[in-house]
Design an enzyme around this catalytic site. Sequence first.
Site, PDB file in Angstrom:
ATOM      1  N   ASP A 114       9.911  19.064  11.197  1.00 29.93           N
ATOM      2  CA  ASP A 114       9.184  20.269  10.827  1.00 29.93           C
ATOM      3  C   ASP A 114       9.215  21.214  12.025  1.00 29.93           C
ATOM      4  OD1 ASP A 114       7.773  22.099   9.449  1.00 29.93           O
ATOM      5  OD2 ASP A 114       5.924  20.944   9.270  1.00 29.93           O
ATOM      6  N   ASP A 287       5.410  14.681   2.154  1.00 29.46           N
ATOM      7  CA  ASP A 287       4.991  14.019   3.388  1.00 29.46           C
ATOM      8  C   ASP A 287       3.481  14.155   3.483  1.00 29.46           C
ATOM      9  OD1 ASP A 287       5.170  17.008   4.302  1.00 29.46           O
ATOM     10  OD2 ASP A 287       4.023  15.998   5.865  1.00 29.46           O
ATOM     11  N   CYS A 325       0.353  -6.726  -4.802  1.00 28.44           N
ATOM     12  CA  CYS A 325       1.184  -6.044  -3.796  1.00 28.44           C
ATOM     13  C   CYS A 325       2.096  -7.056  -3.095  1.00 28.44           C
ATOM     14  CB  CYS A 325       0.288  -5.353  -2.779  1.00 28.44           C
ATOM     15  SG  CYS A 325       1.192  -4.544  -1.463  1.00 28.44           S
ATOM     16  N   CYS A 327       3.566  -6.503  -0.101  1.00 27.23           N
ATOM     17  CA  CYS A 327       3.767  -6.125   1.308  1.00 27.23           C
ATOM     18  C   CYS A 327       3.471  -7.311   2.225  1.00 27.23           C
ATOM     19  CB  CYS A 327       2.896  -4.929   1.679  1.00 27.23           C
ATOM     20  SG  CYS A 327       1.190  -5.337   2.093  1.00 27.23           S
ATOM     21  N   CYS A 330      -0.335  -8.202   2.531  1.00 30.12           N
ATOM     22  CA  CYS A 330      -0.900  -8.945   1.406  1.00 30.12           C
ATOM     23  C   CYS A 330      -0.318 -10.354   1.325  1.00 30.12           C
ATOM     24  CB  CYS A 330      -0.680  -8.179   0.103  1.00 30.12           C
ATOM     25  SG  CYS A 330      -1.644  -6.660   0.062  1.00 30.12           S
ATOM     26  N   HIS A 356       0.324  -1.846   4.429  1.00 30.57           N
ATOM     27  CA  HIS A 356      -0.020  -1.975   3.009  1.00 30.57           C
ATOM     28  C   HIS A 356       0.000  -0.608   2.303  1.00 30.57           C
ATOM     29  CE1 HIS A 356      -2.046  -3.009  -0.694  1.00 30.57           C
ATOM     30  NE2 HIS A 356      -2.792  -1.939  -0.469  1.00 30.57           N
TER      31      HIS A 356
HETATM   32 ZN    ZN Z   1      -0.168  -4.941   0.338  1.00 32.37          ZN
END
Ligand code: ZN
Length: 698
Positions: A114, A287, A325, A327, A330, A356
Amino acid sequence: MAQHSSSPENSIGGKDSRPVKTPLNFTLERESSGSKARAATFQTCHGEVRTPIFMPVGTQATVKGQTVDSLKTTGARLILANAYHLLLRPGPEVFKKCRGIHRFMNWDGPVLTDSGGFQIFSLPRSREMNEEGARFQSYVDGKAYLLSPESSIEMQKATGSDIMMVLDQCIDSTAPYAQAEAAMNLTHRWAERSLRARGDSPQALFGIVQGACHHDLRKKSAAFLRELPFDGLAIGGLAVGETHRERYELTELVTEQLPKHRPRYLMGVGTPIDILESVHHGVDMFDCIIPSQLAQRGVAFTSQGKLQLRRSVFKFLEDPVDAQCDCQTCGQYSRAYIHHLVKSDEFLGWHLLGVHNMTFYHRLMREMRQSILRDDFVSYYEKKRLELVRNDEDNPSRSPKNSKTSRPARLGNYEIHTSARGFSSIRQISSGEVMHSVSPPGDEANKLYVEQSFLAARLLKREAPADELVIWDVGLGAASNAMAAIHCFERCHVEKGENALRPLRLVSFERDLDPLTLAAKNPACFPHLRHAAPGQILEYGQWKHATSLLQWELLKGDFRGFIESATIPDLIFYDPFSSKTDSALWTTEIFARIFKRCLPKSAELYTYSASTAVRVALLTAGFFVAQGVGTGPKSDTTIAFTTAKGAGDHPLAPRLLGKGWLTRWRRSGAKFPTTISNEERPRFEKLIETHHQFLSES
Ligand SMILES: [Zn+2]
């Protein structure tokens, strides 16, 4: 420059989907039926990008709290950095030496930089904008800089980013027509200069549509920019003051004007629901700092809605943050552990929740893309929209009023009062008076105390490392003003980083903690209290930010007992509950003691009261008194300065009360506060008539 020619791809609207090559090799793969949503791919110098896409914000060439490896596990592909911040530190020489930002930060995927237009816009105190560019002082070392379209492109070239942005003049989205039109025209001239400055660089360059909330300006701006050989177009100047509805309308209006075969980027947006709506309205790129910023505050986005992991309901829960989830957080950690990390202000808590939350965002983008490619985006949108809205605390579908029982919650002499507009305040039962009766407590605190005192600019203007900024928060109440100051500090910290910040000491004075205790017990009614600090203040009388740069302390008892011993303030937020219930705190005697305490420094006192009695008390105590900004139905508030110079240097250039006020005062039936006896009146009259403030006015 033949490769930048854009004429064949300017077809707008309709169903013309001829594949046209641009420098990004943009390929529109599918447009959704029944929606403007679209899926596309484009090529950068560092690989392919598939849209819709969310770009994590790595302002300082780092996505806060993440390594490039952890970032990759979240699904990040294209990240955003900020040329303005990188220009100031580490500077273009470092990027030239290290051969670009990718090698510097060890990120091998694409990067968008940017230009800094938005950052210049948020520094009202230290910038000067003209045709050439923006002159401003560095918050890093105080050096003067000129940020022009050319210097911004030069810096972005030095970083070797894949996509550069033009420098634009970003203004408040609620700006009046003439101002918005002037900013738009300047942005257009800067856009042309940026294209010339780009020369034959292989880096892509995006233009930015401006025009605030004025429909015809937005159309004009889009029409102008799409004729220029930009590789993509962004919608700027949104998410800075307009309502959600206005934002969606403007987004749709602009995307209808934009060429089909170039990417469209909505800057600085947003929450998951904002992104879903904007994809529906034809946007490809986004963003926002929200996933990382909320992670820092202990908030997780989940399939069950937003969770505040700080809440004690999670203390013993061994399941993951979100069972649905995939990720790393998790997969490996429990809610109980994350709750513990958040409560202890441990950095790992921020990191794990960041992983996460960003995984949540990237999964949302992937699901939207897949549904567009399958051409069932509309059904996905309808389902997801309900899910995201139902659980979005920022957009509650139920007002706090309906979620409460009919009998208001009470503690001692206080109860929770819900206004007709649906926000909650604290009411003193005996006097019937309501704290912040006319607008939500957080809004009033921000306008009157945080924005008017230019707190953000003061926190970033680091003159000496040990130069601590001290605020007196007189009248803690339900902590609206204190939390507004803390949120301001935290925003500065997230945006500019620890090293840019001055230490802040916030000293609150309060006799009666019942209002805060009551409000803290009802966090659903008081969103500003969903934070660790108020609980700690109630329990321990102090709270420290994780950086130790911000210290908040409570001096419990009568304010009058602390005036001579509390740390000398720079700013005073003077908000004792009311001049009716706390009249002893609004006298000349008290203001004179405050004035005397501040004297070694040049201090400023802000208060909501604009009453003649309060202004007379301030003037006779020695202050220079000026009119402050209005908030809501109150058209007038008061700022008092210990020195005339302080008033003169203030960025708002507030108007000191002048001869006109003096004339009205002489005629007034309430010339003096009721606490002044008849014998004392001539002396006070003389103090006013001979005050420097009125003598110096020609
Ligand atoms: Zn997660």
